[in-house]
Scaffold this motif. Structure first.
Motif, short mmCIF file in Angstrom:
data_model
loop_
_atom_site.label_atom_id
_atom_site.label_comp_id
_atom_site.label_asym_id
_atom_site.label_seq_id
_atom_site.Cartn_x
_atom_site.Cartn_y
_atom_site.Cartn_z
N THR A 63 45.80 -66.17 -39.82
CA THR A 63 46.14 -64.90 -40.45
C THR A 63 44.94 -64.32 -41.19
N HIS A 64 44.21 -65.20 -41.87
CA HIS A 64 43.10 -64.75 -42.71
C HIS A 64 41.93 -64.22 -41.88
N VAL A 65 41.59 -64.91 -40.79
CA VAL A 65 40.38 -64.54 -40.03
C VAL A 65 40.68 -63.63 -38.85
N GLY A 66 41.97 -63.45 -38.51
CA GLY A 66 42.32 -62.54 -37.43
C GLY A 66 42.16 -63.11 -36.04
N LEU A 67 42.25 -64.43 -35.90
CA LEU A 67 42.24 -65.08 -34.60
C LEU A 67 43.64 -65.59 -34.28
N THR A 68 43.89 -65.90 -33.02
CA THR A 68 45.19 -66.45 -32.65
C THR A 68 45.32 -67.87 -33.16
N ARG A 69 46.55 -68.34 -33.32
CA ARG A 69 46.77 -69.71 -33.77
C ARG A 69 46.20 -70.71 -32.77
N ALA A 70 46.33 -70.38 -31.49
CA ALA A 70 45.79 -71.29 -30.47
C ALA A 70 44.28 -71.40 -30.58
N ALA A 71 43.61 -70.26 -30.81
CA ALA A 71 42.15 -70.28 -30.95
C ALA A 71 41.74 -71.07 -32.18
N VAL A 72 42.45 -70.85 -33.30
CA VAL A 72 42.12 -71.56 -34.53
C VAL A 72 42.35 -73.06 -34.36
N SER A 73 43.44 -73.45 -33.70
CA SER A 73 43.71 -74.88 -33.48
C SER A 73 42.59 -75.53 -32.68
N SER A 74 42.09 -74.84 -31.67
CA SER A 74 40.98 -75.38 -30.88
C SER A 74 39.72 -75.51 -31.73
N LEU A 75 39.44 -74.51 -32.55
CA LEU A 75 38.26 -74.56 -33.42
C LEU A 75 38.40 -75.66 -34.47
N VAL A 76 39.60 -75.82 -35.02
CA VAL A 76 39.81 -76.87 -36.02
C VAL A 76 39.58 -78.25 -35.41
#
Length: 413
Positions: free
Chosen positions: A42-55
């Motif tokens: 929500t904060h950075v404006g990316l999808t949850r799937a994208a953030v999960s991959s980056l995490v």
């Protein structure tokens, strides 16, 4: 046709975009203190799937850690709490000053994990020997950090002089000219750790590093993004932060307020000029005016503080005189740059109770806007933790946060 346009950057490829997004997610977790994948998305404006991959990649790099579950108050499964890692990469800062060397290791959360100080007179000593001393203290800090499962991602060296391109152009109080600091320090550290990979070494002026420590870690600057930082040691250093960015000047030498001339007919300064502020408000000048041995260092400052607290006339006169001269010079800087606050560090922080009234009086008289008196307490004591070694370590931490991939690639190399 205009020919002075900024050259266009090449189009970002997928790897470059991912590298940027890794930093974006890491900094979001860092700034929040703790966060969930959904919160970061929500904060950075990316999808949850994208953030999960980056995490997952950041977890692999060892720069973030998972800390159990939390409920957001919304429907669905609780999220895993993410924090920057308390182990793994850390910043190593080294401050070389006139009468001491300090080393600090800071983790990615900005917490001091190791701090070492060696009180030693570095004046008149060959630069290579001083840098070897600093390297020995840094090697000890690296060992202590390793015991806490921390690994220095790099070393940032802060020095009292004009520093550019890895070289000290001039450090009058040390007696240094054109010293290749980064190369000499790197060699000295590698000689102590021959079985380890060389650490990247960078360098800066110590007042700049102290000002950045105040910006990043100091309690006194909460909400303040523009301030003038003044540090009193044997020399007088200064730095200016405007809008959260350090003002470096065209050549990186901005902030040399200690060599502002107070009296052209005054005593000769080590820089070669006459009547510099340093000759009136530096540590040696303060101690001498109070009748204390100018070479007494930290013990002398403690004695000056003790005498001032007891109301000793010589001590009070010495501090009041220095405060007047500081106020005169600072008022010029305040008129020129209009900072929100002036922060006093080094020995000035220790003497703040007696120094501040004289400084404030001069600022109130000389700041042309008249806002100095109206805006409340703009003259502030710097944080006890806002020192150059911590700021230098923080510079390495910021590098990791800005590009965790670069750290991971070095670590794997």
């Amino acid at each position: 046709m205009m020919n002075n346009l900024t050259p266009l950057e090449p189009k970002a490829d997928k790897a470059t975009v991912r590298r940027h997004n890794l930093s974006l997610v890491l900094r979001a977790v860092h700034d929040a203190g703790e966060a969930t994948r959904a919160g970061v998305a929500t904060h950075v404006g990316l999808t949850r799937a994208a953030v999960s991959s980056l995490v997952e990649q950041l977890l692999e790099y060892g720069v973030v850690s998972e800390w159990g579950k939390t409920s957001s108050g919304q429907a669905g499964r609780p999220g895993t709490v993410l924090k920057v890692s308390r182990s793994g990469p850390a910043g190593l800062g080294v401050e070389i000053n006139i009468d001491y060397i300090a080393v600090c290791v800071v983790d990615l959360a900005g917490t001091d994990r190791v701090r070492l100080v060696e009180h030693v007179d570095n004046r008149g000593v060959e630069p290579s020997e001083v840098l070897a001393r600093a390297a020995r203290l840094a090697a000890r800090a690296i060992g202590s950090a390793a015991d806490q499962e921390l690994e220095a991602a790099g070393v940032h060296v802060a020095l009292p002089g004009l520093v550019t391109g890895g070289t000290v152009r001039q450090a009058p109080n040390l007696g240094w000219r054109r010293v290749a600091v980064e190369g000499l320090f790197a060699q000295a550290l590698l000689a102590l750790r021959p079985d380890h990979r060389p650490l990247p070494v960078s360098s800066d002026n110590e007042a700049n590093a102290a000002a950045l420590a105040e910006l990043w870690f100091g309690a006194g600057t909460e909400g303040v993004r523009s301030f003038l930082y003044l540090t009193g040691e044997i020399g007088v250093g200064g730095a200016l932060v405007l809008g959260g960015e350090l003002l470096r000047g065209a050549h990186g030498f901005a902030g040399e307020i200690g060599h502002t001339v107070v009296d052209p007919e005054g005593p000769r300064c080590r820089c070669g000029a006459h009547g510099c502020l340093e000759q009136y408000a530096g540590q040696a000048a303060l101690l001498t005016a109070a009748g204390i041995d100018a070479d007494a260092g930290a013990r002398g400052v403690a004695e000056l503080e003790r005498r001032a607290r007891q109301g000793d006339p010589s001590a009070l006169s010495a501090v009041e005189r220095a405060g007047r001269q500081l106020g005169v010079v600072l008022s010029g800087a305040v008129n020129l740059f209009d900072p929100e606050a002036v922060m006093l560090g080094g020995v000035y922080r220790e003497l703040m109770d007696w120094l501040a009234p004289a400084v404030d009086r001069e600022l109130a008289r000389r700041v042309v806007s008249g806002l100095w008196s109206e805006d409340g307490k703009r003259l502030r004591a710097a944080s006890p933790l806002g020192d150059a070694a911590r700021g230098a370590a923080g510079a390495i931490v910021r590098e990791v946060l800005a590009d965790p991939t670069a750290y991971a690639e070095r670590d794997a190399g």
